[in-house]
Design an enzyme around this catalytic site. Structure first.
Site, short mmCIF file in Angstrom:
data_model
loop_
_atom_site.label_atom_id
_atom_site.label_comp_id
_atom_site.label_asym_id
_atom_site.label_seq_id
_atom_site.Cartn_x
_atom_site.Cartn_y
_atom_site.Cartn_z
N SER A 1 61.31 38.39 -1.94
CA SER A 1 60.84 39.63 -2.70
C SER A 1 61.28 40.63 -2.07
O SER A 1 61.71 40.85 -0.89
CB SER A 1 59.34 39.51 -3.08
N LYS A 2 61.03 41.81 -2.97
CA LYS A 2 61.58 43.32 -2.16
C LYS A 2 60.92 43.59 -0.89
O LYS A 2 61.40 44.16 -0.17
CB LYS A 2 61.11 44.18 -3.32
#
Ligand code: GLU
Length: 473
Positions: free
Chosen positions: A247-248
């Protein structure tokens, strides 16, 4: 012979193109190409609130940048609404789907009851036709359409990645296939599309494993019990270094962010191909090799782990072999964002000479641009560096070098090297004792490629100016 293999990627345009989706696209592309089949792009834009035109463009740009060319499409689900409606009407007429008038409050209460009893929340079939008899639909509720899931039996498929998977129909409830406004839901539209588009192999992330049995039931409802289904393959997730889903938090996850961060598309392409698939111990390979080698047998069942250092290494390798004019143009656009137009006459050396000198030492285009910048704008040398390196008797040697440089007949690399040697002899210095201060003076850095090559490119005038400025600082 043309093959019948048809694969697709079906992203939803709700933001960026995620690395995981790009990897699925790449595997689907490679599988189709390997078999001489077709690869199709379909934009799943039925989530009208979340889909945007910008996000559609981002998908197209990302696919283009990665070189994932499609043979058909982009198809858009919003162009196909009448077709979905037609199939829904048919299922309704055949009793395979039915309108459900349950309100949100009712369904919330049902879920709360089930949870309180320790049961898995599921729709209880209260508007199935046999139970709806005699009930009056409430006013003002636009019904959703639910698919009538078989009560008994099981669904199974031999997953191309995970092997056989069995699910009892009793585990599945009657899912919504069209919302109150008539727009179909993902699980329904995807089946109609995959049928109409003749998809033979559905590859997608394993977050869809739970959807597949539902979709298989819908296939059978539409095509008949013995219908030939596509093969399904569910790719394991990509994990971040901490073992959590990528994820980010772990850095860039959007394909175009990699472009911005200075990666070459062929490096990201190569990297994605190795995320969960392998061919012996091959690490660096191109599109043709992938097409030749790709198979589903070597798709890994275990999740792949994202490793930025490996991607940086690959990118560095591709930077070394990229054509200089291409690197120059990619670097030029980065310099422009710093207000430097390297192509302007008199602005500095030719950029392709600069990138050729530096490309073996950097891992991204952004690093390359940072280095190249030195040739077009005098550096702000850090005071600590000046204090540490431009001091004592070294100052005299730099003075002498600046003077000699001004007078030198030639500014070729070999002549510069001669001058440096003369200074070393005159001042009794070893190469690093002089070369490091000289590097600091002209570039603000202690390390550069061979100093004579750097100075040749930098030019006599800038060299003398920078050495004098460092001495005066
Ligand atoms: N729109 C779905 C997604 O982006 C497609 C899944 C599928 O390939 O069926 O996850």
């Amino acid at each position: 012979m043309t093959s019948t293999v048809r694969t697709r990627i079906a992203p939803s345009p709700t933001g960026m193109l995620h690395l995981g989706t790009a990897r699925t696209a790449l595997f689907s592309w490679a599988f189709a190409r390997h078999h001489g089949g077709s690869f199709i792009l379909r934009i799943e834009d039925t989530d009208l609130e979340r889909s945007t035109e910008e996000a559609v463009q981002v998908i197209l740009d990302s696919m283009k940048w990665l070189g994932l060319e499609y043979d058909e499409g982009p198809f858009r689900q919003t162009d196909r609404l009448p077709r979905y409606r037609e199939v829904i009407e048919r299922l309704l007429a055949e009793g395979k789907a039915y309108p459900c008038y349950a309100t949100r409050e009712e369904l919330d209460a049902l879920r709360a009851d089930q949870t309180a009893r320790g049961e898995k929340p599921r729709y209880d079939g209260r508007w199935r036709p046999e139970r709806a008899q005699g009930k009056t639909p409430p006013d003002g509720v636009a019904p959703v359409i639910r698919f009538r899931t078989p009560d008994t039996g099981e669904v199974w498929w031999n997953d191309l990645v995970k092997g056989p998977i069995h699910i009892a129909n009793a585990e599945l409830d009657d899912l919504v296939i069209a919302r109150g406004d008539g727009v179909p839901t993902y699980n329904f539209a995807v089946v109609v599309d995959d049928i109409d588009m003749g998809i033979t192999h559905v590859l997608r992330g394993d977050d869809h494993v739970n959807n597949t049995p539902r979709q298989i039931n819908i296939y059978r409802a539409i095509l008949g019990e013995d219908a030939a289904l596509p093969r399904f393959g569910h790719l394991s997730m990509i994990l971040g270094p901490d073992g959590q889903k990528l994820s980010k938090r772990h850095g860039a996850v959007s394909v175009l962010q990699y472009e911005e961060d200075g990666f070459l598309p062929e490096a990201l392409f190569n990297y994605l191909a190795r995320l969960g698939w392998s061919h012996g111990d091959a690490e660096k390979f191109g599109r043709e090799e992938l097409v030749q080698w790709f198979d589903l047998e070597h798709v890994n069942r275990a999740p792949a782990q994202y490793d930025i250092n490996k991607l940086l290494w690959l990118n560095g390798e591709y930077l070394k072999e990229a054509e200089a004019p291409r690197l120059a143009s990619l670097t030029a656009s980065r310099l422009r964002t710093h207000g430097i137009d390297a192509d302007q006459p008199g602005c500095g050396p030719r950029l392709d000479a600069v990138v050729t000198l530096y490309r073996g030492r950097v891992r991204t285009l952004n690093e390359l641009a940072d280095e190249a910048m030195l040739f077009y704008r005098d550096p702000q040398v850090h005071a600590d560096l000046l204090r540490e390196h431009i001091q004592g008797s070294v100052r005299d040697s730099l003075q002498a070098f600046a003077r000699a440089a001004e007078e030198a007949g030639s500014w070729e690399r070999a002549a510069i090297s001669e001058q440096i040697k003369r200074v070393l002899v005159e001042f009794g210095l070893k190469m690093p004792q002089f070369a490091i201060p000289l590097r600091v003076a002209v570039s603000g850095r202690t390390q550069t490629p061979s100093i004579d090559a750097v100075l040749e490119l930098l030019g006599r005038e800038a060299t003398v100016r920078r050495v004098r400025a460092a001495l005066a600082a």
